[in-house]
Design an enzyme around this catalytic site. Structure first.
Site, PDB file in Angstrom:
ATOM      1  N   PRO A  81       0.855  -1.197   0.000  1.00 41.45           N
ATOM      2  CA  PRO A  81       0.000   0.000   0.000  1.00 41.45           C
ATOM      3  C   PRO A  81       0.887   1.242   0.000  1.00 41.45           C
ATOM      4  O   PRO A  81       1.777   1.378   0.842  1.00 41.45           O
ATOM      5  CB  PRO A  81      -0.797  -0.148   1.297  1.00 41.45           C
ATOM      6  N   TYR A  82       0.637   2.129  -0.960  1.00 41.91           N
ATOM      7  CA  TYR A  82       1.575   3.224  -1.212  1.00 41.91           C
ATOM      8  C   TYR A  82       1.221   4.500  -0.458  1.00 41.91           C
ATOM      9  O   TYR A  82       2.098   5.321  -0.168  1.00 41.91           O
ATOM     10  CB  TYR A  82       1.595   3.496  -2.712  1.00 41.91           C
TER      11      TYR A  82
ATOM     12  N   GLY B 274       0.615   8.113   0.169  1.00 37.77           N
ATOM     13  CA  GLY B 274       1.125   9.205  -0.648  1.00 37.77           C
ATOM     14  C   GLY B 274       2.598   9.019  -0.975  1.00 37.77           C
ATOM     15  O   GLY B 274       3.217   9.862  -1.615  1.00 37.77           O
TER      16      GLY B 274
ATOM     17  N   SER C 254       5.153   9.107   1.024  1.00 39.71           N
ATOM     18  CA  SER C 254       6.077  10.021   1.719  1.00 39.71           C
ATOM     19  C   SER C 254       6.844   9.347   2.844  1.00 39.71           C
ATOM     20  O   SER C 254       7.503  10.021   3.633  1.00 39.71           O
ATOM     21  CB  SER C 254       5.302  11.220   2.262  1.00 39.71           C
ATOM     22  N   SER C 255       6.767   8.045   2.931  1.00 37.94           N
ATOM     23  CA  SER C 255       7.463   7.312   4.003  1.00 37.94           C
ATOM     24  C   SER C 255       8.939   7.691   4.072  1.00 37.94           C
ATOM     25  O   SER C 255       9.611   7.789   3.050  1.00 37.94           O
ATOM     26  CB  SER C 255       7.353   5.803   3.771  1.00 37.94           C
TER      27      SER C 255
ATOM     28  N   LEU D  32      -1.808  -5.399   7.671  1.00 41.77           N
ATOM     29  CA  LEU D  32      -3.029  -6.153   7.989  1.00 41.77           C
ATOM     30  C   LEU D  32      -4.095  -6.005   6.903  1.00 41.77           C
ATOM     31  O   LEU D  32      -4.933  -6.881   6.727  1.00 41.77           O
ATOM     32  CB  LEU D  32      -3.625  -5.676   9.317  1.00 41.77           C
TER      33      LEU D  32
ATOM     34  N   TYR E 199      12.533  15.911  18.111  1.00 47.49           N
ATOM     35  CA  TYR E 199      12.725  15.651  16.679  1.00 47.49           C
ATOM     36  C   TYR E 199      14.109  16.173  16.332  1.00 47.49           C
ATOM     37  O   TYR E 199      14.380  17.362  16.487  1.00 47.49           O
ATOM     38  CB  TYR E 199      11.639  16.405  15.922  1.00 47.49           C
TER      39      TYR E 199
END
Lengths: 560, 560
Positions: A129-130, A132, A134-135, A266, A461
């Site tokens: 599963p793609y 957007g 942005s991974s 899943l 972060y």
């Protein structure tokens, strides 16, 4: 060469943004300065072209009935080959894309998703599963090993509509493939907003946010997409798994909370009922300076524990103020904001500024007053908050040329409790700086900001900038990055953080995830997965152990 | 006859509270009036005695090394035979306790829990984690069927200590067996409170709260114990499953969220890091009347969506004001409160009262002012809020004699979205009243209050009072209750609610739970359970399908 089945503006397959958009001269100049500052130099590199890549022929034909939704054009396949991590960009510059999906599928509707998973299950085809795309942790790379007959990247862009709006409960049923701007544009006429703004807002989808537990706009309370989900609908290879629309429930372990964070392992989320917000009418903003970072941290802790719930409360350490252009490195800066659609936030800000003063923070009282007088609109847009947000949204654009010139620019994020934070901050920066020095021979710039805050701890972060190679050699920079990323993963876990607060686990964080969670729990997840995905076709290698570990799952980290 | 291994004040095995505590004369008189009002009459019934019950001999001997922690005295076994639902009380009055555990185990420490689960797994012994035994849905009844060699009730009372307090992060590590008052007493010297006050506060444990997702003090934001959990430690038959202490994480589906709501089917929680609160120093309280209930509902919705986050916002419908003694049934009453340890809540209350006035609510302005002047202490203790809370805590005590005299007194709770609430309220009350009329031949009093509120919907809590039998015959009242409970379960699901917002599923809500959740999700849970509890010894019949459905799991509902 540039054929695509996508109906959206053409993305830049090798970097951020749409293909026809370019950096401003000012931005280019700024990147040049940054590269020089780090000891490198900008040279004119040829940007990756589709024709630079030779792709293997697809290994399997899609089912005839669905063929119109499948694309095997080089552009579509390249556009779905990688996410947007440093390593993904570097590999694009190197023209090294080891795991290109055989096909990209653009299902027209939920039934098509069902049919695709059914076909894939029967033919041993891995489905990624793609979202957007942005991974930044290897979540969408088709690095599935050789035990699969083929790999298909599933792009949900055609399921991008807001299907229903319930103004009474302030909720909407939204299809999972909608990008941030798409769903906001459809909610706007109704007077609502989802108000979920991850940095990837323009290029990430509702479904992606849900399965990666994305972090959004709010610094407190509704920090994750989790808090905005009312119900979910997920297609699995074994059938549809939908939850009931409810404001809350105590009936067993929450089904939605199993979907949240499942990272496509899943099932495929097709739609969700989401909680909406009214657009804020009242704002109060302040930009606070702390010459002592530690005092800034204590101030944020006090605010996090005050019950005032600022919508924005981002503490930038001195180095981070430089990166985002809101300071000169001489002080920490806290961007503080309150907002409401219901009532003026003056009293909230008044008390927060008392806390600020108690902790030695300084601010321009007149500008705070002004932000409350005009409901914060101007300060929100053009003050420090506005400047910060602008830099925040443009940052991924700036990274593209920097990476191509041998710079290592990367970020990682985590969360830890307040009692550990001081040692954590020191320890992580030290370990990472050492790793950079060792891997590149150059010094590192490591900065930190808080993206979200909780009564019991912050979500820090970190940004790393370093010269990966003085000659601008991307290959050696990438090799160095692998060592640095491993060190960062280890440092975060060693000093008591989580491997990810909102970027997800994917492939690149799995080593840390496996240290953070007990094997028993991961076995429970695996058992749950085996129930809905008995063939193990869904996003193998992400989050959960792939079915065949021996085959070798090589993602950005080169981990087998 | 009255021997026990428990070290706590002796509980009343057949009802609420400790054995030596009795109702005041005033309370007794009030119950008499209520029974008469419903058409019944109070007669002097002999309270159940241990000697009234003939228990079967324990079917298996505990392991020698652990024998000192095992009790088979009739008192201990009876005290752990049932929870505290209407049906549990009725069956005690009837001296019908079909599933008495063979043994009650009081482990001394976590290792003992491990050893007990190990022994039980090897000898096919069902283990029922008892918590504080306050379940109102059959969650602690040893109704495990005949396929087990024996059943042991696991009482964690000896693990009741606060082990560590972290004032910086405002969190504490607390053993799961601690009752509400026990853990609050240990936190108090540190200046903190968990501030989790379910109605069962005195007789329920931290571990029980966690695995049943208990609802507590706060009407908004931190409504469930879920929100206060930082990390958990759970012993399963396959090993210990502990999570890392974190303020938040996005690494996969949350482990703690799998433990939350697991109702003792996955393991035994031994301790948890919990988020704490400072004691409130500022309060603002108001008691608001709405002659039009619908307007009251709309007002609560507006408040729930305002971002003001009142700590208390409980709307009682006209009938509910009678039950709890804060009204005469001529109007709905909203108990509204704000509290803070950091700042005065005047501005919050000021805006909330604007919303109240916009919706036609009326209140005594002077008493609101007073509540803010003395920080709400007096109004909090003795005003409508105080009266309501007093009735709230005493209610379970009043139920004991009422049930013994043939009254049906029961409650059920749920949550639904605002758009459905009006039809839901009407539909559920109608269906339940009809069921009562049909099952008993008598009219029902059905009242409703909101226990918690969300931006997208309320959590309504219904109370039923009816004469189960004019002659005070408990057996026919219980038979009628079974029909009524089934109708209530069905009504809640049919009209769009959840089978439970915070009482848990247990045995009595399983039929509704199975309608509410897709089979696929329940299969995922079962697979997860099989991983940690391969022999299926943990709380069989609760939440998840028992391993051997044919054997017959007979709980309060008599469901096979």
């Amino acid at each position: 060469m540039n054929a695509t089945l996508s109906r959206r503006p053409l993305r830049r397959f090798w970097g951020w943004g749409v293909a026809c958009e370019h950096l401003t001269q000012e931005e280019s100049a700024r990147i040049g300065m940054m590269v020089q500052m780090l000891g490198g130099q900008i040279t004119d590199r040829t940007e990756p072209q589709v024709s630079d890549f030779t792709l293997p022929a697809p290994r399997i034909a899609p089912p005839a009935a669905l063929a119109a939704m499948f694309s095997d054009t080089p552009l579509d396949r390249l556009n779905h080959a990688l996410g947007k991590s440093y390593a993904d960009l570097a590999r694009m510059w190197l023209r090294q894309v080891p795991h290109v999906p055989d096909w990209v599928a653009y299902p027209d509707d939920e039934q098509a998703v069902i049919d695709i998973l059914d076909w894939a299950s029967r033919h041993n085809v891995a489905v990624i599963p793609y979202g957007g795309g942005s991974s930044v942790c290897g979540g969408v790379e088709a690095a599935v090993g050789s035990s699969y007959a083929a790999a298909v990247s599933l792009d949900m862009e055609r399921l991008n509509r807001v299907l229903e709006v319930d103004p009474t409960s302030r909720a909407a049923r939204i299809q999972a493939g909608a990008l941030g701007p798409e769903l906001e544009a459809q909610l706007k006429p109704h007077g609502y907003t989802l108000r979920h703004y991850p940095q990837s807002f323009e290029f990430s989808t509702l479904g992606g946010w849900i399965v990666t537990r994305a972090g959004g706009h709010y610094a407190t309370l509704m920090t994750h997409i989790d808090d905005l989900v009312e119900s979910t609908r997920m297609v699995t290879p074994s059938g549809v798994c939908a939850s009931r629309r409810l404001p809350a429930s105590g009936a067993g372990p929450s089904q939605d909370r199993m979907v949240l964070g499942s990272e496509g392992t899943l099932g495929v989320v097709t739609e969700a009922w989401m909680r909406l917000q009214e657009r804020p009418r009242y704002r109060a903003n302040a930009s606070v300076r702390f010459t002592d970072y530690k005092q800034g941290v204590q101030c944020v802790r006090a605010l996090a524990q005050s019950g005032l719930y600022p919508s924005n409360c981002r503490l930038l350490d001195p180095m981070e103020t430089v990166f985002s252009g809101v300071g000169d490195g001489s002080a920490a800066v806290m961007v503080l904001g309150f907002e409401s659609a219901d009532h003026p936030m003056n009293e909230w800000m008044r008390r927060a500024l008392e806390v600020v003063r108690d902790h030695g923070g300084s601010y321009d009282a007149e500008s705070v007053e002004r932000s409350m007088r005009d409901d914060g609109g101007e300060e929100h847009r053009s003050g420090t908050a506005g400047a910060w947000r602008q830099a925040f949204l443009r940052m991924p654009y700036w990274r593209d040329p920097a990476v191509g010139n041998g710079l290592i620019m990367d970020t990682f994020e985590t969360a830890t409790t307040w009692d550990r934070f001081e040692a954590f901050y020191k320890g992580v920066r030290k370990d990472v700086a050492q790793a950079v020095q060792q891997a590149t021979g150059h010094p590192a710039f490591v900065s930190c900001r808080f993206t979200h805050i909780y009564p019991d701890g912050p979500a820090p972060y970190f940004t790393i900038a370093a010269l990966g190679s003085a000659q601008g050699d991307v290959a050696s920079a990438l090799a160095a990055w692998r060592e640095i990323k491993q060190a960062a993963n280890e440092a975060v876990i060693k000093h008591g953080g989580t491997i990810t607060h909102h970027h997800a686990v994917g492939r690149d964080h799995r080593p840390g995830y496996e240290q953070e969670t007990p094997p028993l729990y991961r076995q429970m997840l695996q058992a749950a997965k085996a129930t809905v995905d008995p063939q193990g076709i869904l996003n193998p290698g992400v989050l959960i152990d792939p079915r065949d570990r021996q085959v070798g799952i090589t993602g950005a980290l080169g981990r087998t």
